[in-house]
Design an enzyme around this catalytic site. Structure first.
Site, PDB file in Angstrom:
ATOM      1  N   HIS A  79       0.839  -1.204   0.000  1.00 50.92           N
ATOM      2  CA  HIS A  79       0.000   0.000   0.000  1.00 50.92           C
ATOM      3  C   HIS A  79       0.877   1.258   0.000  1.00 50.92           C
ATOM      4  CE1 HIS A  79      -3.568   2.425   1.429  1.00 50.92           C
ATOM      5  NE2 HIS A  79      -2.576   3.179   1.878  1.00 50.92           N
ATOM      6  N   GLU A  80       1.870   1.285   0.899  1.00 46.82           N
ATOM      7  CA  GLU A  80       2.745   2.456   1.003  1.00 46.82           C
ATOM      8  C   GLU A  80       3.637   2.606  -0.227  1.00 46.82           C
ATOM      9  OE1 GLU A  80       2.511   4.794   3.176  1.00 46.82           O
ATOM     10  OE2 GLU A  80       0.900   3.705   4.188  1.00 46.82           O
ATOM     11  N   HIS A  83       2.000   4.655  -2.865  1.00 43.37           N
ATOM     12  CA  HIS A  83       2.226   6.099  -2.698  1.00 43.37           C
ATOM     13  C   HIS A  83       3.622   6.483  -3.169  1.00 43.37           C
ATOM     14  CE1 HIS A  83      -1.448   6.474  -0.442  1.00 43.37           C
ATOM     15  NE2 HIS A  83      -1.018   5.749   0.579  1.00 43.37           N
ATOM     16  N   ASP A 175      -5.588   8.565   3.645  1.00 45.12           N
ATOM     17  CA  ASP A 175      -5.561   8.907   2.226  1.00 45.12           C
ATOM     18  C   ASP A 175      -6.827   9.630   1.804  1.00 45.12           C
ATOM     19  OD1 ASP A 175      -3.099   7.633   2.060  1.00 45.12           O
ATOM     20  OD2 ASP A 175      -4.013   5.697   1.640  1.00 45.12           O
TER      21      ASP A 175
END
Length: 379
Positions: A79-80, A83, A175
């Site tokens: 997930h990170e 980004h 987010d």
């Protein structure tokens, strides 16, 4: 009188946790607090495994809980990295990625200059989690609904879906809060207004989490204690993160009535080979640009370093006490005050060369002068 503030320093790897790997040159760290979150998940998840798989003993349930904790950490990491990769593609530096407690954090070196960029970076993480939920969801449907593998796949699907949905909630620092800020910023043209909306949303999100945990307790839900632990931690994380975002936004605002030209010191150009003692005498409170014979500026005279050098060897070239000039330490006098403030706060330098529209040096801005003026205005 408060002590002078130091420029920001780059985080050391051992300050952020255990270095796991590097992705596209960005260090991925496992914070010490992650172990606390992992222990909490294992403690609360083990009884739940025993209820879902009645044949599993306490040790098998604990092992499955530990494996699920690792799968959750991998999911959060991906997930990170979503980004991180989007930020790098947009030309924004990423300092590091950290996993901590029940979440993760991608530390982007600069604030996205446009709301669309912030929105894209924020949306990348939930998009990755949704893809992971889809892939594991297919496995969940294909596998026979029994056994350890089926349970791990099913719970990983649910966890990724929960991570995506939770992160889309409209409160900072989630987010969804960043996407809300980007939208309000795009509509109003003011990032601060978007931050205010995200902070208000964070309060609503925290209240909703606590309410959901209490409902689980009142209804004696199967996962009531796991839900309570996770909700309390997440509510604390949201409130603390929103407070930090609000404080950071306040620090990025240039006070009304303060002009850049009131802070910029006059600039003096001297040959780089000038004796450092003479350069200090000539400076007299001005910013000094040291220039080589070929006309190339080698840097700005560092007052502190020059004084130390002059006490030992006053005839040494002033170039030895120069602070390099690079693109990050050059400011245009036409830049917005907020952009100048953000640059000074994020770049490792004591002073910055200010140039006019034709590229000529027009002054030197020292960090201590700006910080002193900001403290005075905000005080």
């Amino acid at each position: 009188m408060p002590p002078p503030e130091s420029p920001p320093t780059r985080p050391k790897l051992n300050e952020g946790g255990l270095l796991l790997c590097r992705v596209a040159g960005v260090p991925v760290l496992l914070s010490s607090s992650w172990w606390l979150g992992a222990a909490l998940i294992v403690l609360l998840y083990t009884p739940l495994v025993g209820r879902i798989l009645p044949g599993a003993g306490i040790w098998e349930s604990a092992v499955l809980a530990a494996v699920f904790t690792v799968l959750l950490a991998v999911s959060v990491l991906l997930h990170e990295l979503g980004h991180c990769i989007v930020a790098l593609r947009l030309g924004l530096p990423v300092r590091r990625v950290r996993l901590f407690l029940l979440g993760g954090l991608s530390e982007i070196g600069r604030t996205p200059p446009r709301p669309t960029q912030e929105g894209l970076i924020a949306a990348a993480g939930p998009a990755v989690s949704m893809v992971l939920a889809l892939v594991t969801g297919i496995g969940w449907l294909v596998l026979v609904p029994d056994g350890a593998v089926w349970l791990l796949v099913a719970q990983t699907c649910v966890a990724n879906l929960a991570v995506a949905v939770f992160n889309l909630l409209p409160g900072l620092p989630l987010d969804g809060g960043r996407m809300l800020r980007a939208l309000i910023w795009w509509i109003t043209g003011k990032r601060g207004t978007g931050t205010t909306a995200g902070v208000i949303g964070a309060g609503a999100v925290a209240a909703g989490l606590i309410a959901w945990a209490l409902i689980g307790l009142l209804n004696n839900a199967q996962d009531q204690w796991l839900r309570l632990g996770v909700c309390v931690l997440m509510a604390w994380f949201v409130v603390a993160g929103a407070s930090a975002e609000h404080a950071a936004e306040q620090r990025k605002r240039w006070p009304a009535g303060l002009a850049l030209h009131d802070l910029v010191r006059p600039v003096l150009q001297l040959p780089a080979e000038s004796p450092v003692g003479d350069a200090l005498l000539a400076a007299a409170g001005r910013g000094v640009v040291l220039v080589r014979a070929d006309g190339i500026a080698v840097g700005l005279l560092d007052q502190t370093a020059a004084e130390r050098l002059a006490t030992r060897a006053p005839n040494e070239p002033a170039e030895r006490a120069a602070e390099p000039v690079d693109p990050d330490t050059i400011l245009l006098d036409s830049e917005t005050p907020d952009a100048i403030l953000e640059r000074v706060q994020s770049v490792l330098a004591w002073q910055f060369l200010v140039i006019d529209g034709e590229g000529r040096p027009s002054g030197v801005l020292r960090r201590e002068d700006l910080r002193g003026a900001l403290r005075s205005r905000r005080g």
